[in-house]
Motif scaffolding. Sequence first.
Motif, PDB file in Angstrom:
ATOM      1  N   SER A   9       0.713  -1.526  -0.180  1.00 25.54           N
ATOM      2  CA  SER A   9      -0.519  -0.098  -0.333  1.00 25.54           C
ATOM      3  C   SER A   9       0.845   1.142  -0.409  1.00 25.54           C
ATOM      4  N   ASN A  10       2.432   0.656  -0.468  1.00 21.82           N
ATOM      5  CA  ASN A  10       3.314   2.083  -0.110  1.00 21.82           C
ATOM      6  C   ASN A  10       2.980   3.299  -0.744  1.00 21.82           C
ATOM      7  N   MET A  11       2.807   2.817  -2.525  1.00 21.47           N
ATOM      8  CA  MET A  11       3.001   3.159  -3.338  1.00 21.47           C
ATOM      9  C   MET A  11       1.630   4.386  -3.580  1.00 21.47           C
ATOM     10  N   ALA A  12       0.199   3.725  -3.577  1.00 21.27           N
ATOM     11  CA  ALA A  12      -0.467   4.131  -3.332  1.00 21.27           C
ATOM     12  C   ALA A  12      -0.713   5.308  -1.876  1.00 21.27           C
ATOM     13  N   ALA A  13       0.254   5.725  -1.170  1.00 21.71           N
ATOM     14  CA  ALA A  13       0.215   6.582  -0.002  1.00 21.71           C
ATOM     15  C   ALA A  13       0.794   7.509  -0.335  1.00 21.71           C
ATOM     16  N   TYR A  14       2.078   7.605  -1.062  1.00 25.82           N
ATOM     17  CA  TYR A  14       3.097   8.501  -1.580  1.00 25.82           C
ATOM     18  C   TYR A  14       2.474   8.909  -2.557  1.00 25.82           C
ATOM     19  N   LEU A  15       1.265   8.637  -3.460  1.00 22.16           N
ATOM     20  CA  LEU A  15       0.627   9.569  -4.651  1.00 22.16           C
ATOM     21  C   LEU A  15      -0.062   9.837  -3.806  1.00 22.16           C
ATOM     22  N   ALA A  16      -0.931   9.870  -2.843  1.00 22.46           N
ATOM     23  CA  ALA A  16      -2.172  10.085  -2.429  1.00 22.46           C
ATOM     24  C   ALA A  16      -1.982  11.905  -1.633  1.00 22.46           C
ATOM     25  N   ARG A  17      -0.550  11.314  -1.369  1.00 21.04           N
ATOM     26  CA  ARG A  17       0.521  12.813  -0.324  1.00 21.04           C
ATOM     27  C   ARG A  17       0.507  13.208  -1.382  1.00 21.04           C
ATOM     28  N   CYS A  18       1.093  13.220  -2.448  1.00 31.15           N
ATOM     29  CA  CYS A  18       1.249  14.330  -3.487  1.00 31.15           C
ATOM     30  C   CYS A  18       0.180  15.019  -3.639  1.00 31.15           C
ATOM     31  N   GLN A  19      -1.190  14.100  -4.339  1.00 32.15           N
ATOM     32  CA  GLN A  19      -2.083  14.450  -4.700  1.00 32.15           C
ATOM     33  C   GLN A  19      -2.396  15.493  -3.078  1.00 32.15           C
ATOM     34  N   GLN A  20      -2.525  15.393  -2.087  1.00 23.40           N
ATOM     35  CA  GLN A  20      -2.335  16.263  -1.229  1.00 23.40           C
ATOM     36  C   GLN A  20      -2.027  17.802  -1.720  1.00 23.40           C
ATOM     37  N   LEU A  21      -0.944  17.441  -1.031  1.00 23.72           N
ATOM     38  CA  LEU A  21      -0.008  18.419  -1.732  1.00 23.72           C
ATOM     39  C   LEU A  21      -0.008  19.706  -2.762  1.00 23.72           C
ATOM     40  N   TYR A  22      -0.001  18.774  -3.629  1.00 23.18           N
ATOM     41  CA  TYR A  22       0.444  19.642  -5.069  1.00 23.18           C
ATOM     42  C   TYR A  22      -0.736  19.620  -5.607  1.00 23.18           C
ATOM     43  N   GLY A  23      -2.100  18.642  -5.426  1.00 23.34           N
ATOM     44  CA  GLY A  23      -3.178  18.913  -6.328  1.00 23.34           C
ATOM     45  C   GLY A  23      -3.173  17.754  -7.192  1.00 23.34           C
ATOM     46  N   THR A  24      -4.377  17.581  -7.802  1.00 21.96           N
ATOM     47  CA  THR A  24      -4.214  16.084  -9.008  1.00 21.96           C
ATOM     48  C   THR A  24      -3.820  17.202 -10.009  1.00 21.96           C
ATOM     49  N   PRO A  25      -2.773  16.754 -11.646  1.00 24.06           N
ATOM     50  CA  PRO A  25      -2.586  16.966 -12.169  1.00 24.06           C
ATOM     51  C   PRO A  25      -3.761  17.348 -13.439  1.00 24.06           C
ATOM     52  N   VAL A  26      -3.916  18.279 -14.430  1.00 17.92           N
ATOM     53  CA  VAL A  26      -4.790  18.366 -15.450  1.00 17.92           C
ATOM     54  C   VAL A  26      -4.177  17.781 -16.159  1.00 17.92           C
TER      55      VAL A  26
END
Length: 218
Positions: free
Chosen positions: A199-216
């Motif tokens: 579940s590591n990858m999903a957690a770090y990707l979710a953290r990126c989304q939280q900090l930087y927003g969802t890419p366009v």
Amino acid sequence: MNSTVLRRHLAQFSAQLAGRRGFLAMPGGMGRPRIQTFRESQEFPYTRKQVFEVVADVDRYSEFVPMCTNSTVFHSSWRTENVVSREPVLPHPTTIDQRSVQAELAVGYPPFRERYMSNVVLEQPWRITATAVPGGGIFTHMCTIWEFAEVVASTTGLPANPFVQQAARTKVSFSIEYAFASPLHAQAASLVFDKMARSNMAAYLARCQQLYGTPVRQ
């Protein structure tokens, strides 16, 4: 946790562990704990700098890393060294400021709860390595490696145009190797670490989304 309680929980785990595809395991030989390994890679729609900073933020791991209940960086232990580093995609070694620090991590998943010290080495912008400090802990060996590589993609199938800005993407590669000092720990924690790693990858990707927003999408 005493051994009687731990053995009882192990019996409860046995049904879950049976038939479950676990980590790759390297035989340890007579009397030696076997090293288990797990590897995974995925492209993140963020810059390499952004992803690196998320993984390097060890102090905040307890906020988003699966089953990490506490994370403390001992900031007085920070060291910076000028070293030669060889990033695989580059033709020649480069000189970088390598930073290192000690951190204490606590992981928990009932009935398993443990703390361990780790040496964290940051080779910005391409690699972060964390190695458990030997002696007195649950591990005889534990090492995690994160690597970050810029991805240049073309949506047309043709070579990327250097004059046209491409969507930022980073290939993130994660690997972990570990061996437990105690056979009881090995049995109790195998399910825990399997869950954590997968579940590591999903957690770090979710953290990126939280900090930087969802890419366009481009």
